[in-house]
Design a protein around this motif. Structure first.
Motif, PDB file in Angstrom:
ATOM      1  N   LEU A   1       0.889  -1.272  -0.105  1.00 54.89           N
ATOM      2  CA  LEU A   1      -0.049  -0.167  -0.057  1.00 54.89           C
ATOM      3  C   LEU A   1       0.760   1.262   0.104  1.00 54.89           C
ATOM      4  CD1 LEU A   1      -3.179  -0.602   2.195  1.00 54.89           C
ATOM      5  CD2 LEU A   1      -2.944  -0.761  -0.153  1.00 54.89           C
ATOM      6  N   SER A   2       2.121   1.052   0.107  1.00 56.26           N
ATOM      7  CA  SER A   2       2.918   2.373  -0.024  1.00 56.26           C
ATOM      8  C   SER A   2       2.917   2.809  -1.630  1.00 56.26           C
ATOM      9  CB  SER A   2       4.448   2.030   0.107  1.00 56.26           C
ATOM     10  OG  SER A   2       4.601   1.390   1.458  1.00 56.26           O
ATOM     11  N   TYR A   3       2.300   2.024  -2.488  1.00 59.48           N
ATOM     12  CA  TYR A   3       2.144   2.492  -3.849  1.00 59.48           C
ATOM     13  C   TYR A   3       0.558   2.730  -4.089  1.00 59.48           C
ATOM     14  CZ  TYR A   3       6.639   0.469  -4.705  1.00 59.48           C
ATOM     15  OH  TYR A   3       7.979   0.186  -4.488  1.00 59.48           O
ATOM     16  N   ARG A   4       0.372   4.115  -3.498  1.00 61.62           N
ATOM     17  CA  ARG A   4      -0.919   4.639  -4.099  1.00 61.62           C
ATOM     18  C   ARG A   4      -0.890   6.096  -4.171  1.00 61.62           C
ATOM     19  NH1 ARG A   4      -3.341   4.963   2.403  1.00 61.62           N
ATOM     20  NH2 ARG A   4      -1.605   3.716   3.320  1.00 61.62           N
ATOM     21  N   ILE A   5      -1.483   6.326  -5.289  1.00 63.76           N
ATOM     22  CA  ILE A   5      -1.809   7.907  -5.523  1.00 63.76           C
ATOM     23  C   ILE A   5      -3.247   8.384  -5.950  1.00 63.76           C
ATOM     24  CG2 ILE A   5       0.388   7.878  -6.434  1.00 63.76           C
ATOM     25  CD1 ILE A   5      -0.642   7.376  -9.217  1.00 63.76           C
ATOM     26  N   GLY A   6      -3.419   9.416  -6.210  1.00 60.91           N
ATOM     27  CA  GLY A   6      -4.820   9.766  -6.485  1.00 60.91           C
ATOM     28  C   GLY A   6      -5.146  11.260  -6.432  1.00 60.91           C
ATOM     29  N   ALA A   7      -6.226  11.677  -6.825  1.00 63.89           N
ATOM     30  CA  ALA A   7      -6.551  13.068  -6.778  1.00 63.89           C
ATOM     31  C   ALA A   7      -6.929  13.385  -5.678  1.00 63.89           C
ATOM     32  CB  ALA A   7      -7.726  13.280  -7.684  1.00 63.89           C
ATOM     33  N   PRO A   8      -6.550  14.467  -5.089  1.00 65.77           N
ATOM     34  CA  PRO A   8      -7.300  15.146  -3.806  1.00 65.77           C
ATOM     35  C   PRO A   8      -8.458  14.948  -3.714  1.00 65.77           C
ATOM     36  CG  PRO A   8      -5.451  16.818  -4.904  1.00 65.77           C
ATOM     37  CD  PRO A   8      -5.947  15.858  -5.935  1.00 65.77           C
ATOM     38  N   SER A   9      -9.141  14.863  -2.470  1.00 67.89           N
ATOM     39  CA  SER A   9     -10.303  15.115  -1.891  1.00 67.89           C
ATOM     40  C   SER A   9     -11.016  16.295  -2.487  1.00 67.89           C
ATOM     41  CB  SER A   9     -10.758  14.670  -0.521  1.00 67.89           C
ATOM     42  OG  SER A   9     -11.997  14.745  -0.134  1.00 67.89           O
TER      43      SER A   9
END
Length: 460
Positions: free
Chosen positions: A421-429
Motif C-alpha cells: 500500500l506504499s504505492y497509492r496515488i490519487g486526486a485530492p479529496s
C-alpha cells in the motif's frame, strides 16, 4: 477454471489446469475468533468477509476456531448462528486448532499463538489495518464501522495468501493499513479515524453483478441499517458459470445457470432490502427516471460500458477496475463522476479494442495435447481474479458514497496496490459536485474502547 488458481498456469508453475488446482489445494488458513469479535458490526463484517474470501482462495480449507457461540446481527446473516454460517460459507468449525496453519486473528489474541504466520485484523472508525500479533496488545478494535471491517479482512486474507505463495518476504511481519476517510494519507493514516457512521445510502443503482458488483452488494449488506434498508436497482444480463464461484461472493454451486441478478436479488431481499431488477445490458439509452436511484456503483470490466456513462445522467457514479494478470491482479483503480474528465475522456474508444492473446509455452503445450487451440486461447485471455481484492475495492467504492454524507469529499481517481500500500496515488479529496445521495440513519454504533496502537516503524 478457478480464476485464482489460473495464476499457476500463467506463471508456468503448473502444466495443466488439474495441476494448478492440486497446488492450490495445499493452501490452508485458520481464522481465530477471540473475545469481543462479535460485539460490533465491524467485527462481524470482518469475520464474514475473511471467511467468504479465504474459502474461495485457500482451496485446502479454512478452519475457524475460538469464540463461536454467537448469533449474527449484520443484515445479510441477521439472526443466524455463527457455526451454521461457517459451513455455508465454505469453512470448518474446529474445536481444537490445527498446528502450524497461517492464522488470522479477529478479536483478542489467543495465549501463545503458533510461532508461524499470525496477524491481527483491526479497525477503528474508518481506519483498517493488519499487524503481527503481540500479546501485550489485546485490544485490536475500536469505533464501529463495517467498511473498515471489510477492508481489514481483505488485507488479512491477502497477507496470508502472499505468505503461502512465498511472494513477499515481509508478509506477516509488517503493519499494513489505511484510512477510508483519507485513503491518500500515508505515514499519518491512523490520525484519520473519521466521524461515527451515522448515515447510509438509501437508493443505489448497481450495474454489473459479477466479481465487483457482488462485492459491492456484500459490503452494503454488512452495513448497520436499521429495519429500514436501502432500495437497490440491480442490473446484469449474465448467468452464473462455474468459474464465477471463485470470484463472486454471493454465489454458491446451487446457483449455476441462474441469472446473477436474480441470485443477488434473492439474497438481498431476504436481508430486507427493496430490490428492482434490470435484466439487460447497460447502454447509451439509459436514463434515470423520477424515483429511481441517482447514485450508481459500476462493476463492469469493459471499456464500452464505461464510456456509456457519459449519457446516463446519474448524480454520482463510482466505478472500480482491477488488474487482470498474475502480476497485477491486486491493483485497484477507482473513479468518481462527475469529475475533471468525462468517462469518454478517461476511456478512449480505441481502448475498447481487445489485443490479441499471445500464448505462453504452457498454453501452447496444452493446446497441442488437447487439440484445442481455441479453448486454450480463451482460457489464457481470462483474468486472474479473487474476491479478497474485490472486497477491498468495494470498501473503497462505498467509502466514496458514504463519506460525503458525513461532510467528507470524493476522489476523482485513486490507484492502490494491495501487495504494497506504499504505492497509492490519487486526486485530492474534493466536495461532491452533484446532488447528495439520499440517505437513511444508521443504527447507533456500539462503543468500545479505542485501540492501543503500538508504535512500529514498518507501518504502511
Amino acid at each position: 477454471m478457478h480464476r485464482l488458481a489460473k495464476m499457476a498456469l500463467d506463471t508456468g508453475e503448473a502444466d495443466s489446469p488439474e495441476a494448478a488446482i492440486a497446488l492450490f489445494q495445499k493452501y490452508r488458513v485458520r481464522i481465530h475468533l477471540g473475545a469481543g469479535w462479535a460485539d460490533t458490526s465491524a467485527g462481524q463484517a470482518c469475520f464474514l468477509t475473511a471467511l467468504n474470501t479465504s474459502a474461495r482462495a485457500f482451496l485446502g480449507g479454512v478452519e475457524v476456531h475460538g469464540d463461536l457461540d454467537h448469533r449474527l446481527t449484520v443484515p445479510l446473516f441477521e439472526g443466524r448462528h455463527v457455526r451454521e454460517v461457517i459451513g455455508e460459507c465454505g469453512g470448518h468449525a474446529a474445536a481444537v486448532a490445527s498446528t502450524r496453519l497461517p492464522t488470522l486473528v479477529i478479536g483478542e489474541v489467543p495465549k501463545g499463538p503458533d510461532a508461524g504466520f499470525c496477524v491481527q485484523l483491526a479497525w477503528d472508525g474508518w481506519c483498517a489495518w493488519i499487524s503481527p500479533w503481540q500479546q501485550d496488545d489485546a485490544t485490536s478494535f475500536g469505533r464501529d464501522n463495517p467498511l473498515a471491517g471489510v477492508a481489514a479482512a481483505a488485507l488479512g486474507v491477502n497477507e496470508a495468501f502472499l505468505h503461502v505463495r512465498g511472494e513477499f518476504a515481509e508478509a506477516g511481519h509488517r503493519v499494513v493499513g489505511l484510512s477510508l476517510w483519507n485513503p491518500l494519507a500515508m505515514a499519518d493514516w491512523r490520525d484519520y479515524v473519521g466521524p461515527d457512521l451515522q448515515y447510509l445510502p438509501k437508493d443505489l443503482w448497481l450495474v454489473g453483478l459479477g466479481h465487483l458488483g457482488q462485492a459491492y452488494a456484500w459490503t452494503l449488506a454488512m452495513l448497520p441499517y436499521t429495519a429500514a434498508r436501502a432500495h437497490l436497482v440491480l442490473q446484469d444480463f449474465d448467468k452464473a458459470a462455474r468459474s464465477n464461484l471463485s470470484t463472486c461472493m454471493l454465489l454458491g454451486s446451487h446457483d449455476l445457470g441462474k441469472r446473477k441478478v436474480r441470485v443477488v436479488a434473492q439474497r438481498l431481499e431476504a436481508a430486507g432490502f427493496e430490490i428492482d431488477m434490470v435484466e439487460r445490458r447497460f447502454s447509451s439509452n439509459h436514463r434515470v427516471l423520477p424515483g429511481e436511484p441517482s447514485t450508481a456503483l459500476i462493476g463492469v470490466d469493459n471499456v464500452g460500458t464505461r464510456r456509456e456513462l457519459d449519457t446516463a445522467a446519474f448524480d454520482l457514479v463510482v466505478e472500480a477496475g482491477l488488474g487482470s494478470g498474475h502480476h497485477d491482479f491486486r491493483n485497484i483503480r477507482t473513479h468518481c463522476f462527475p469529475g475533471p474528465r468525462k468517462p469518454s475522456e478517461v476511456w478512449r474508444a480505441d481502448a475498447a479494442v481487445e489485443a490479441g492473446v499471445e500464448l505462453s509455452d504452457t498454453y501452447k503445450k496444452l493446446a497441442a495435447q488437447r487439440n484445442d487451440i481455441c479453448g486454450m486461447t480463451l482460457l489464457a485471455s481470462r483474468a486472474v481474479a479473487t474476491p479478497f481484492v474485490g472486497a477491498f475495492a468495494a470498501s473503497l467504492v462505498l467509502a466514496e458514497v458514504i463519506r460525503p454524507l458525513h461532510g467528507g469529499g470524493v476522489h476523482a481517481a485513486l490507484d492502490m496496490q494491495m501487495k504494497n500500500l506504499s504505492y497509492r496515488i490519487g486526486a485530492p479529496s474534493a466536495p461532491h459536485a452533484g446532488l447528495p445521495t439520499p440517505y437513511l440513519e444508521a443504527e447507533r454504533p456500539k462503543l468500545r474502547p479505542a485501540p492501543k496502537h503500538r508504535e512500529l516503524a514498518a507501518s504502511t
